[in-house]
Structure formats: C-alpha cells, structure tokens
Design an enzyme around this catalytic site. Structure first.
Site, PDB file in Angstrom:
ATOM      1  N   SER A  68       0.804  -1.237   0.000  1.00  0.00           N
ATOM      2  CA  SER A  68       0.000   0.000   0.000  1.00  0.00           C
ATOM      3  C   SER A  68       0.833   1.282   0.000  1.00  0.00           C
ATOM      4  O   SER A  68       0.260   2.365  -0.171  1.00  0.00           O
ATOM      5  CB  SER A  68      -0.951   0.015   1.186  1.00  0.00           C
ATOM      6  OG  SER A  68      -2.043  -0.822   0.903  1.00  0.00           O
ATOM      7  N   LYS A  71       0.229   3.316  -2.948  1.00  0.00           N
ATOM      8  CA  LYS A  71      -0.937   4.208  -3.059  1.00  0.00           C
ATOM      9  C   LYS A  71      -0.518   5.687  -3.079  1.00  0.00           C
ATOM     10  O   LYS A  71      -1.207   6.527  -3.652  1.00  0.00           O
ATOM     11  CB  LYS A  71      -1.902   3.957  -1.897  1.00  0.00           C
ATOM     12  CG  LYS A  71      -2.578   2.574  -1.956  1.00  0.00           C
ATOM     13  CD  LYS A  71      -3.345   2.268  -0.671  1.00  0.00           C
ATOM     14  CE  LYS A  71      -4.054   0.917  -0.737  1.00  0.00           C
ATOM     15  NZ  LYS A  71      -4.614   0.502   0.561  1.00  0.00           N
ATOM     16  N   TYR A 193      -3.828  -2.316 -10.267  1.00  0.00           N
ATOM     17  CA  TYR A 193      -3.693  -2.161  -8.806  1.00  0.00           C
ATOM     18  C   TYR A 193      -2.735  -3.220  -8.217  1.00  0.00           C
ATOM     19  O   TYR A 193      -1.840  -2.893  -7.431  1.00  0.00           O
ATOM     20  CB  TYR A 193      -5.083  -2.248  -8.162  1.00  0.00           C
ATOM     21  CG  TYR A 193      -5.052  -2.240  -6.651  1.00  0.00           C
ATOM     22  CD1 TYR A 193      -4.756  -1.082  -5.941  1.00  0.00           C
ATOM     23  CD2 TYR A 193      -5.302  -3.407  -5.925  1.00  0.00           C
ATOM     24  CE1 TYR A 193      -4.718  -1.078  -4.547  1.00  0.00           C
ATOM     25  CE2 TYR A 193      -5.267  -3.411  -4.534  1.00  0.00           C
ATOM     26  CZ  TYR A 193      -4.975  -2.245  -3.855  1.00  0.00           C
ATOM     27  OH  TYR A 193      -4.924  -2.249  -2.477  1.00  0.00           O
ATOM     28  N   TYR A 245      -4.200   3.844   8.413  1.00  0.00           N
ATOM     29  CA  TYR A 245      -5.529   3.243   8.538  1.00  0.00           C
ATOM     30  C   TYR A 245      -6.166   3.591   9.877  1.00  0.00           C
ATOM     31  O   TYR A 245      -6.103   4.731  10.314  1.00  0.00           O
ATOM     32  CB  TYR A 245      -5.459   1.719   8.309  1.00  0.00           C
ATOM     33  CG  TYR A 245      -4.843   1.379   6.984  1.00  0.00           C
ATOM     34  CD1 TYR A 245      -5.402   1.856   5.800  1.00  0.00           C
ATOM     35  CD2 TYR A 245      -3.683   0.633   6.890  1.00  0.00           C
ATOM     36  CE1 TYR A 245      -4.835   1.566   4.573  1.00  0.00           C
ATOM     37  CE2 TYR A 245      -3.111   0.339   5.662  1.00  0.00           C
ATOM     38  CZ  TYR A 245      -3.693   0.812   4.514  1.00  0.00           C
ATOM     39  OH  TYR A 245      -3.126   0.539   3.309  1.00  0.00           O
ATOM     40  N   VAL A 263       1.172  -3.778   3.766  1.00  0.00           N
ATOM     41  CA  VAL A 263       1.152  -5.078   4.439  1.00  0.00           C
ATOM     42  C   VAL A 263       2.399  -5.923   4.155  1.00  0.00           C
ATOM     43  O   VAL A 263       2.543  -7.018   4.699  1.00  0.00           O
ATOM     44  CB  VAL A 263      -0.133  -5.893   4.138  1.00  0.00           C
ATOM     45  CG1 VAL A 263      -1.349  -5.243   4.770  1.00  0.00           C
ATOM     46  CG2 VAL A 263      -0.324  -6.128   2.654  1.00  0.00           C
TER      47      VAL A 263
END
Ligand code: GLN
Length: 310
Positions: A68, A71, A193, A245, A263
């Site tokens: 992530s 992102k 993605y 998060y 992760v």
C-alpha cells in the site's frame, strides 16, 4: 561522512537492536500467500535527508513488497493527470474502518472515504487505467525516475498471489462500478492495482523516492517538479489523517508525522523540510501496520524531535 551522519547511523543501529525481541509480537500478512513466505526477522531503516544525505541500517537495501505504500505514488500520478476533478470521486476523510472494509462504501454511494484505503486506491487505479494507454508501464517508469534507477521490478509471485486471492478488492471495485464511479473494465483495473502493490523496493529507494513530499513537491536531488506544492501539502495531510488506517489517530497522537504503511511491512514517514524515514519489518499488528516499524518511526521521531505538531 560528517559526525552528524555517523551519530545518526549509530542511533538507528541501536534502535534497531532494541527491537530485536519484538518481531514475535505481530504476524506476517498471509491473506496474500506469497507475503507469508517472507522471513519475519528481516528489518531495515533508511533516513534520507533533503540535503542529499542518506543513512541506513539492517536490511535497508533489500527489496520488499511495497504494497500500500504504492498508493502514495499512484495518488500523485492521478492528481497530476486529472487535477481537482479527482476529489469529486474520492473523499479526504479518515475512514475509521479496516483498510479493506466494504461496509462504508455502500452507505456512501460508492465514493471512497480517502485515496489510501483500498477502495480509494482502486478508484485511483481506475483513473490511471483510464487515462494512460499503458498505466502499469507509466507507474513503473514513474517509480524508476523517482528511485533514480531502472532496477525497480514487479514481483511476479506476489502479483499472481494477489490476483488469485483478490476477491475482496474485486468486490470493492464492482461495488463502485455499480454506483457509476469506475470507468475501466474491472479486470484491467485490478491488474493495474495488483501490479503497483507488487513492486519491490528497498527502504533506501523508498525514502529517496519520496523526498519531493518533504520538499514542497520538488525532488531535491534533481530540482525536478514532481507535483505542485499544494498537492504535496494535500498528500501529506491525507497521510497524516489516514495513512496508518485505523491507527492513524494514535500514530498522530504519539508520533506526529504523515506516514503510509503497507502489508509487506514497510512504513514511510514524511518529515516536511527535513526528509523521509522508511522502515521495514514484516510482522503486522491488527491494523495491518508493521509492529516494529511503528515502534521505530516513533523512536526516530522522538530522538530527532521531528513531529510536525511541535
Ligand atoms: N495489496 C494489498 C491489498 O490490496 C495492499 C493492502 C495494504 O498494504 N494495506 O489488500
């Protein structure tokens, strides 16, 4: 090397050693089977400063799955490509939910809470897939430019593993499409993605690649404008409120830096006006953030007095 750098290197080494017993406190991500094979005891730290100095300890030059953290880069590309219209399709609020939650997305009619939870990053992936003729290549070449090396690759094992265990991400994408908020074909969007999540990079490469966010959008090594100062501010704001998060509030409370986890066990933290910290240690806490990484970033920020809320 001057004394400050030698001191920082020694401090980072001591901090890493102090965390040796803590690997067992988390567990490596296993919902993507390829990530479960990573040695949980690997760990590294890199600190890159905007004045050009980079320090690293442990496994800081060993590539890992950025997951992530990708992102952040995807978001910058999408902002550059479609400008403010992006913010009609994705919000900028913390979600208060796990990173891959689907519940909120239905209540909120297919508009993701922010671009760094999975739903938001899939929306960003839609923008990239729809606006670049070869979005995966465009993403990789952006990463290679920022890292200053052609040797940045997609880990095909991780990619295949994500693809064959990607039902939840597919569900998020189809739900958004049912609300008319996704343009691309879902398989193409998911392929983009999973490709960006499966890029492997080291702590050193990640820290150096993100220096522009610590320097108002300008890469201090090349003076190239990577994004506008306004967009650098916006990305840092989103990372401060949502990058960790559902642990973002606690992270702001105790550390005070814009940050993004993945992760794969990586964490990047932006220190505006100073540089970038990147840590890597695979075992994760219940929020999907690296246990040792959170401890390390907190300790480095405290040791060097880096909180943006001072
Ligand atoms: N590829 C992962 C997923 O989609 C990324 C999640 C993460 O790093 N938090 O689930």
């Amino acid at each position: 090397m001057n004394n400050n750098i030698v001191n920082l290197q020694d401090k980072l080494q001591a901090l890493l050693l102090s965390q040796q017993g803590n690997f067992v406190q988390g567990s490596v991500a296993d919902y993507i089977p390829a990530l479960a094979k990573v040695n949980p005891a690997l760990a590294g730290i890199s600190v890159a400063a905007i004045d050009g100095k980079t320090v690293g300890v442990g496994d800081y030059q060993r590539p890992f799955s950025i997951q992530s953290i990708s992102k952040v880069f995807g978001l910058v590309m999408a902002m550059n490509r479609i400008g403010d219209s992006l913010w009609q399709r994705v919000n900028m609020e913390p979600s208060g939910q796990p990173f891959n939650s689907i519940i909120q997305l239905e209540w909120e009619k297919g508009i993701p809470r922010n671009p760094v939870i999975n739903a938001g990053a899939l929306l960003v992936a839609d923008v990239l897939t729809s606006h670049f003729s070869a979005s995966k290549l465009a993403f990789l070449s952006f990463m290679r430019t920022l890292a200053g090396t052609e040797a940045i690759y997609v880990d095909n094992n991780v990619y295949q593993s994500e693809l064959s265990h990607g039902n939840r991400n597919a569900a998020l994408a189809y739900l958004m499409k049912s609300f008319g908020n996704i343009q691309a074909d879902i398989p193409a969007l998911l392929s983009h993605y999973f490709t960006q999540c499966s890029v492997s990079m080291s702590c050193e490469q990640l820290a150096q690649s993100l220096l522009f966010l610590a320097n108002k959008g300008v890469d201090p090594r090349t003076n190239e404008v990577i994004c506008s100062p306004k967009d650098a501010h916006r990305v840092n704001a989103i990372l401060s409120t949502s990058g960790m998060y559902d642990q973002s509030g606690e992270f702001a409370f105790s550390v005070g830096l814009p940050a993004k986890s993945g992760v794969g066990g990586g964490i990047i933290a932006i220190v505006p006006g100073y540089g970038v910290i990147c840590t890597w240690s695979p075992p994760l806490n219940k929020f999907g953030n690296s246990v040792v990484g959170v401890n390390l970033v907190a300790a480095i920020a405290e040791e060097l007095g880096l909180s943006i809320y001072h």
